[in-house]
Design an enzyme around this catalytic site. Structure first.
Site, short mmCIF file in Angstrom:
data_model
loop_
_atom_site.label_atom_id
_atom_site.label_comp_id
_atom_site.label_asym_id
_atom_site.label_seq_id
_atom_site.Cartn_x
_atom_site.Cartn_y
_atom_site.Cartn_z
N ASP A 203 0.87 -1.18 0.00
CA ASP A 203 0.00 0.00 0.00
C ASP A 203 0.90 1.22 0.00
O ASP A 203 2.13 1.10 -0.05
CB ASP A 203 -0.95 -0.01 1.22
CG ASP A 203 -2.29 0.66 0.88
OD1 ASP A 203 -2.28 1.81 0.41
OD2 ASP A 203 -3.35 0.04 1.09
N HIS B 13 -13.32 -1.94 -7.90
CA HIS B 13 -14.63 -1.30 -7.86
C HIS B 13 -14.53 0.21 -7.59
O HIS B 13 -15.51 0.92 -7.75
CB HIS B 13 -15.55 -1.99 -6.83
CG HIS B 13 -15.33 -1.57 -5.40
ND1 HIS B 13 -16.32 -1.65 -4.45
CD2 HIS B 13 -14.25 -1.07 -4.75
CE1 HIS B 13 -15.87 -1.23 -3.28
NE2 HIS B 13 -14.62 -0.88 -3.44
#
Length: 428
Positions: free
Chosen positions: A291, A334
Site C-alpha cells: 500500500d 470497484h
C-alpha cells in the site's frame, strides 16, 4: 442540460391515495409467518449465516408487508436520517462509551449529561429517539441502557463508518441531483467532475481528499475492518479452495530466496492477510502487504505474528515483485472506472508468470436477479463517489478478458452479499 419533463398520470392511471395508509401486502402475512416459523425451527447458531440470513430475509419481508407506505416514507425522510446524524454525534462525544460503562447498567440522563458535558434537554431528546428506533433500551423514566448494537458503537471498526459517511459521502449524495440535472442525467464515469467533487466543492478525487483529512482517513480504514467483520473471508473453503488452487503446486524452488506466495495489493491495514494467516498459519512462502507508505506507517510490525512483509507500492506503477503465486486485489477495482482498472491490471500482468501466477479479484459479482443490498448500495456509492461500479459477471468478463487480456479460470461467487473471487491467469 435535459429539458425533459415528467408526463402526468392520466385519470385511468391515477393512484388511489388510500394505498399509502394501508399495509403494503397484508395478504402475504400468513405465508410469511409460516415460513418464519419453519426457518426458526432450522436455525443453528453453528451455521449462523446459512440459517440466519433466510430467516432475516423473511422477517424483513414480513415487516415490509405490514408497514404502510406512509410509515416507510417517514422512516426514510425523517427517522432514519435523524438516527444516522445523531448516532454519529453520539459516537464523537462518547455517549455510547459512557452507556457501556459498569457493564452497561442503566443510567439516568443527568448522569450522562454531566459525564459528557452535553446539555441535558438535547440529550434526553436524542436518547428518546434512539430508544424509539431500537438503538438503546429505555429502562424507566429518563433511564437508559445499551443493547448489543449500541455497545458495538464503542468498537472503532464499527463506529468508524459513521463519521466517514457523514463527512465524506453526505454532500455528494445531497447534491447529486444538481450535478446530474446540469449534465443531462449521465452516469458518472470519472474520478473527478462527478457528484463527489461537486458536492464537496473540491478538485480532488476522493482518495486525494481523504489523504488531506487524516481523521476521516483513519475512520475509513477502521470502517474497512468493520465491513469485513463476521463475513466469510475469501480464503474460507466455502468461498475459494486455497489448498487445491494455491498451495498445491506452489513452486518453492523458483528463487534462491524464499519465493512469494501471496501479495495483498492496496491491502490497507492488512486485515485480510491477518485473517488469511489465522486460517492458514502453515502456508509456505512469503506474505506481503502493499500500500502507500503513509498507510503502511500505521501497520504494526507484529501484524500476522511478524510474518507479513510491508512493501510500499503504487498500483498505478509496474508491479516490482515478479512471479508470485497469487496477487490479490480486494475492493480495488470497484473504486475505478474501466480505463483505470486496465492500468492497474496491466501493471500486475507484467509481473505474473504465465500459467502459474494467479490474480485473485475479491469483489461483488452482482447476479442478474436477486442482488443483495450489500452489493447494490455499494454500487450506487461507487457511481457517485468514484464514477466506478460494482460489476456483474458479464462486466468482469468484458473488463478482465476483453480489455486486460487475462483468462478467467473460474468465478467463485458465494452470494448472500459476500464478495466472490474472480480467479485469473496469464496464458502462456
Amino acid at each position: 442540460m435535459s429539458t425533459s419533463q415528467v408526463t402526468p398520470l392520466t385519470a385511468e392511471d391515477t393512484v388511489d391515495v388510500s394505498i399509502a395508509s394501508a399495509p403494503r401486502d397484508i395478504g402475504a402475512v400468513p405465508d410469511l409467518l409460516k415460513d418464519i416459523s419453519g426457518l426458526w425451527d432450522k436455525y443453528d447458531p453453528a451455521a449462523d449465516r446459512a440459517t440466519r440470513l433466510p430467516l432475516l430475509e423473511k422477517a424483513t419481508a414480513l415487516a415490509q408487508a405490514l408497514e404502510t407506505p406512509r410509515e416507510t416514507m417517514l422512516k426514510h425522510v425523517g427517522a432514519e436520517t435523524a438516527s444516522f446524524y445523531t448516532l454519529t454525534l453520539g459516537i464523537e462525544v462518547g455517549l455510547f462509551t459512557e452507556l457501556a460503562k459498569n457493564g452497561g447498567s442503566p443510567k439516568k440522563s443527568p448522569e450522562l449529561s454531566a459525564a459528557l458535558g452535553f446539555d441535558i434537554d438535547g440529550l434526553r431528546r436524542i436518547l428518546r429517539h434512539f430508544a424509539a428506533m431500537g438503538h438503546i433500551v429505555q429502562t424507566g423514566s429518563d433511564e437508559w441502557k445499551p443493547n448489543n448494537f449500541s455497545k458495538s458503537l464503542t468498537i472503532p471498526i464499527v463506529n468508524g463508518g459513521y463519521p466517514f459517511y457523514r463527512s465524506v459521502c453526505t454532500a455528494p449524495l445531497l447534491h447529486m441531483h444538481k450535478w446530474m440535472k446540469t449534465k443531462g442525467y449521465p452516469t458518472p464515469t470519472t474520478g473527478k467532475d462527478n457528484p463527489f467533487t461537486f458536492g464537496n466543492q473540491t478538485d480532488q478525487s476522493m482518495f486525494e481528499y481523504m489523504a488531506a483529512h487524516p481523521y476521516l482517513n483513519d475512520c475509513f480504514n477502521h470502517h474497512m475492518g468493520g465491513y469485513r467483520l463476521g463475513r466469510p473471508a475469501w480464503m474460507d473453503p466455502t468461498v475459494y479452495p486455497v489448498q487445491d488452487n494455491l498451495i498445491t503446486n506452489f513452486d518453492t524452488s523458483s528463487s534462491s530466496s524464499d519465493p512469494v506466495f501471496l501479495i495483498d495489493i492496496g491491502g490497507n491495514y492488512g486485515h485480510d492477510l491477518e485473517r488469511f494467516l489465522d486460517k492458514w498459519p502453515s502456508v509456505p512462502g512469503r506474505i506481503m502487504l502493499q500500500d502507500q507508505q503513509s498507510v503502511l506507517d500505521n501497520v504494526p510490525a507484529t501484524l500476522g505474528g511478524g510474518r507479513i512483509e510491508k512493501f510500499a507500492h503504487d498500483f498505478f506503477t509496474p508491479q516490482p515483485v515478479k512471479g508470485a503465486r497469487a496477487y490479490y486485489l480486494h475492493h480495488i477495482l470497484h473504486d475505478w472506472p474501466d480505463d483505470k482498472c486496465v492500468e492497474i491490471v496491466t501493471n500486475l500482468k507484467g509481473a505474473m508468470t504465465p500459467g502459474y501466477s494467479k490474480l485473485l479479484v475479491n469483489e461483488h459479482v452482482i447476479p442478474s436477479v436477486g442482488a443483495s443490498w450489500e452489493a447494490t448500495y455499494l454500487d450506487l456509492y461507487m457511481m457517485f463517489l468514484f464514477g466506478a461500479r460494482e460489476r456483474t459477471e458479464d462486466d468482469w468478463k468484458a473488463l478482465l478478458e476483453g480489455k486486460c487480456g487475462l483468462k478467467i479460470e473460474k468465478i467463485w461467487n458465494p452470494g448472500n452479499g459476500v464478495e466472490g473471487i474472480i480467479e485469473c491467469i496469464v496464458e502462456g
